[in-house]
Design a protein around this motif. Structure first.
Motif, mmCIF file in Angstrom:
data_model
loop_
_atom_site.group_PDB
_atom_site.id
_atom_site.type_symbol
_atom_site.label_atom_id
_atom_site.label_comp_id
_atom_site.label_asym_id
_atom_site.label_seq_id
_atom_site.Cartn_x
_atom_site.Cartn_y
_atom_site.Cartn_z
ATOM 1 N N GLU A 206 -27.290 29.239 -8.282
ATOM 2 C CA GLU A 206 -28.066 30.436 -7.964
ATOM 3 C C GLU A 206 -27.159 31.609 -7.634
ATOM 4 O OE1 GLU A 206 -30.888 29.282 -4.985
ATOM 5 O OE2 GLU A 206 -32.247 28.363 -6.468
ATOM 6 N N ALA A 207 -25.918 31.327 -7.230
ATOM 7 C CA ALA A 207 -24.946 32.398 -6.972
ATOM 8 C C ALA A 207 -24.310 32.924 -8.255
ATOM 9 C CB ALA A 207 -23.852 31.895 -6.031
ATOM 10 N N GLY A 208 -24.572 32.260 -9.394
ATOM 11 C CA GLY A 208 -24.101 32.781 -10.669
ATOM 12 C C GLY A 208 -22.922 32.066 -11.284
ATOM 13 N N ILE A 209 -22.610 30.855 -10.825
ATOM 14 C CA ILE A 209 -21.457 30.151 -11.371
ATOM 15 C C ILE A 209 -21.658 29.878 -12.861
ATOM 16 C CG2 ILE A 209 -22.120 27.716 -11.033
ATOM 17 C CD1 ILE A 209 -19.208 27.528 -9.688
ATOM 18 N N ASP A 210 -20.548 29.786 -13.591
ATOM 19 C CA ASP A 210 -20.599 29.651 -15.045
ATOM 20 C C ASP A 210 -20.479 28.210 -15.520
ATOM 21 O OD1 ASP A 210 -20.391 32.643 -15.847
ATOM 22 O OD2 ASP A 210 -18.813 32.361 -14.362
ATOM 23 N N CYS A 211 -19.843 27.358 -14.721
ATOM 24 C CA CYS A 211 -19.577 25.988 -15.147
ATOM 25 C C CYS A 211 -19.414 25.123 -13.909
ATOM 26 C CB CYS A 211 -18.307 25.949 -16.001
ATOM 27 S SG CYS A 211 -17.825 24.314 -16.608
ATOM 28 N N LEU B 179 -32.741 24.068 -13.483
ATOM 29 C CA LEU B 179 -32.041 25.258 -13.003
ATOM 30 C C LEU B 179 -30.765 25.491 -13.812
ATOM 31 C CD1 LEU B 179 -31.721 27.530 -10.883
ATOM 32 C CD2 LEU B 179 -30.528 25.855 -9.435
ATOM 33 N N PHE B 180 -29.994 24.438 -14.044
ATOM 34 C CA PHE B 180 -28.789 24.545 -14.876
ATOM 35 C C PHE B 180 -29.155 25.036 -16.271
ATOM 36 C CE2 PHE B 180 -26.578 22.449 -11.582
ATOM 37 C CZ PHE B 180 -25.236 22.350 -11.892
ATOM 38 N N ALA B 181 -30.196 24.442 -16.848
ATOM 39 C CA ALA B 181 -30.593 24.801 -18.214
ATOM 40 C C ALA B 181 -31.044 26.253 -18.290
ATOM 41 C CB ALA B 181 -31.690 23.866 -18.698
ATOM 42 N N GLU B 182 -31.834 26.682 -17.327
ATOM 43 C CA GLU B 182 -32.338 28.057 -17.306
ATOM 44 C C GLU B 182 -31.198 29.065 -17.186
ATOM 45 O OE1 GLU B 182 -34.651 30.955 -14.134
ATOM 46 O OE2 GLU B 182 -34.939 28.779 -14.004
ATOM 47 N N ARG B 183 -30.188 28.749 -16.364
ATOM 48 C CA ARG B 183 -29.075 29.674 -16.144
ATOM 49 C C ARG B 183 -27.962 29.515 -17.183
ATOM 50 N NH1 ARG B 183 -29.231 31.922 -10.842
ATOM 51 N NH2 ARG B 183 -31.404 31.814 -10.178
ATOM 52 N N GLY B 184 -28.049 28.504 -18.036
ATOM 53 C CA GLY B 184 -27.018 28.290 -19.049
ATOM 54 C C GLY B 184 -25.685 27.848 -18.471
ATOM 55 N N VAL B 185 -25.716 27.146 -17.345
ATOM 56 C CA VAL B 185 -24.485 26.686 -16.690
ATOM 57 C C VAL B 185 -23.981 25.434 -17.397
ATOM 58 C CG1 VAL B 185 -23.455 25.859 -14.548
ATOM 59 C CG2 VAL B 185 -25.200 27.656 -14.489
ATOM 60 N N ALA B 186 -22.752 25.486 -17.883
ATOM 61 C CA ALA B 186 -22.156 24.359 -18.597
ATOM 62 C C ALA B 186 -21.654 23.309 -17.618
ATOM 63 C CB ALA B 186 -21.006 24.841 -19.467
ATOM 64 N N ILE B 187 -21.507 22.074 -18.115
ATOM 65 C CA ILE B 187 -20.863 21.023 -17.331
ATOM 66 C C ILE B 187 -19.743 20.399 -18.151
ATOM 67 C CG2 ILE B 187 -22.949 20.558 -16.000
ATOM 68 C CD1 ILE B 187 -23.201 17.895 -17.566
ATOM 69 N N VAL B 188 -18.705 19.950 -17.443
ATOM 70 C CA VAL B 188 -17.602 19.199 -18.042
ATOM 71 C C VAL B 188 -17.534 17.884 -17.265
ATOM 72 C CG1 VAL B 188 -15.154 19.191 -18.631
ATOM 73 C CG2 VAL B 188 -16.424 21.350 -18.634
ATOM 74 N N GLY C 260 -30.680 20.566 -22.762
ATOM 75 C CA GLY C 260 -30.058 21.737 -23.374
ATOM 76 C C GLY C 260 -28.908 22.322 -22.589
ATOM 77 N N ILE C 261 -28.434 21.624 -21.565
ATOM 78 C CA ILE C 261 -27.276 22.095 -20.802
ATOM 79 C C ILE C 261 -26.027 21.907 -21.656
ATOM 80 C CG2 ILE C 261 -25.840 21.636 -18.776
ATOM 81 C CD1 ILE C 261 -28.421 20.761 -17.332
ATOM 82 N N PRO C 262 -25.191 22.925 -21.814
ATOM 83 C CA PRO C 262 -23.955 22.757 -22.589
ATOM 84 C C PRO C 262 -23.034 21.739 -21.924
ATOM 85 C CG PRO C 262 -24.452 25.095 -22.244
ATOM 86 C CD PRO C 262 -25.360 24.320 -21.343
#
Length: 363
Positions: A202-207, A221-230, A275-277
């Motif tokens: 929610e703070a805007g992290i990218d990954c 929430l991850f999917a909506e914000r497009g936050v990737a995971i490794v 759909g989470i990258p």
């Protein structure tokens, strides 16, 4: 190969998941799909060609004890290169590895600066260890030192609680991520637990690295914000041993680590299905060896990700995410050639036939 030599790659060139070509040429270190006129000094390589593999969570210049000397860092980079990894996102290192940029025989590195952690809440000798009031300043410093990324330690064991806990207050990460974005950098964070994730996203992290705490309620929430995971599944495989070592002193933490490990495949597959990258990263350079990229791709497939998607997570998709070219016309010739079709069996990645970096056969 001499400076005027031409490399001819023929067989099947996997320029994209749906873009398969019969051949490419390497002229002056760059890719061409047109046969060069009057080419005489031609070396031909046959097989299945992919863009140079990506390890999106790797630590060159770091071992289990902290920074290493240049000779050791070179060996780490060469091990990754010989495994087919030609692009590394270095997810935090205290070593200055800028000298690698001058070496055309070593993988290209995208740096995230040095880890930023809470005081006494991370591995010794790895990170800047600071308090929340200093987070914005240190994020700005590492944004300027890195190559467009900053690495936070989002959670770690809290010895008073005896379990994983967030490292930063919500308002601190909001301000820090905003500052990184203002400076043109993306932010990623080490996160094992569930409790740190909502505030960071929610703070805007990218990954998020590892993301073992990604639960069903957080996936949307991850999917909506497009936050990737490794996911670094080859690292998560070490959780049971870590839990065993901490059982006596921190039984709550040990049980938590075991639960995170047990559900690891379900976590990754659930993220992918939503759909989470998802991208390939090994976490090499801490306690893990370098050169494990093929094992990580195989782990993604074991988790239920389709083979073509797992390949994209270390090739076409990963390069696009990091803003680096693949096998496009005119791109630097960084590619790996295999004996068989890696789309049919990703285990092929473990045995490159040829490694080509900056247009030269290096392995």
């Amino acid at each position: 190969m001499s400076d005027g030599a031409v490399l001819h790659v023929k067989g099947r060139v996997l320029a994209g998941p749906d873009d398969v070509r019969d051949e490419l040429w390497v002229v002056g270190g760059r890719i061409s799909y047109d046969r060069p006129a009057g080419a005489r000094d031609v070396t031909t390589v046959t097989g299945w060609a992919l863009p140079g593999l990506v390890d999106a969570h790797c630590h060159v210049g770091l071992d289990a004890h902290g920074p290493v000397d240049a000779e050791t860092a070179e060996k780490q980079a060469l091990t990754d290169r010989d495994a087919g990894t030609l692009l590394v996102r270095d997810a935090g290192s205290p070593s200055d590895t800028r000298w690698i940029d001058d070496r055309t025989d070593l993988p290209k590195i995208i740096r995230a600066g040095r880890h930023i952690a809470r005081t006494r809440r991370y591995i010794r000798n790895y990170a800047w260890e600071i308090e929340p009031d200093d987070l914005v300043a240190y994020v700005a410093q590492e944004a300027r030192r890195g190559d467009g990324w900053v690495k936070l330690v989002g959670d770690w064991i809290d010895r008073d609680l005896g379990d994983l806990a967030p490292c930063w207050p919500r308002e601190a990460v909001e301000a820090a991520i905003a500052e990184a974005h203002r400076l043109g950098a993306r932010v990623t964070a080490h996160c094992f637990a569930e409790s740190s994730l909502r505030d960071l996203v929610e703070a805007g992290i990218d990954c998020v690295e590892h993301a073992t705490g990604l639960s069903e309620d957080l996936i949307p929430l991850f999917a909506e914000r497009g936050v990737a995971i490794v996911p670094t599944l080859v690292n998560i495989a070490t959780f049971p041993k870590l839990a065993e070592g901490g059982e006596t002193k921190f039984p709550r933490w040990s049980a938590h680590m075991r639960r995170l490990h047990e559900r690891r495949y379900d976590t990754v597959r659930g993220a992918y299905d939503a759909g989470i990258p998802v991208y390939v990263g090994t976490d090499a350079g801490g306690s893990l060896a370098h050169g494990l990229v093929a094992e990580e791709v195989a782990e993604l497939v074991a988790a239920g990700i389709p083979p073509l998607a797992a390949l994209s997570a270390t090739t076409w998709g990963a390069r696009a995410w990091l803003g680096r070219p693949g096998l496009q016309e005119g791109a630097p010739a960084d590619l790996v050639v295999y004996e068989a079709d890696p789309r049919a069996d990703v285990r092929v990645l473990a045995a490159p036939r040829r490694v080509v970096l900056n247009g030269r056969v290096v392995g």
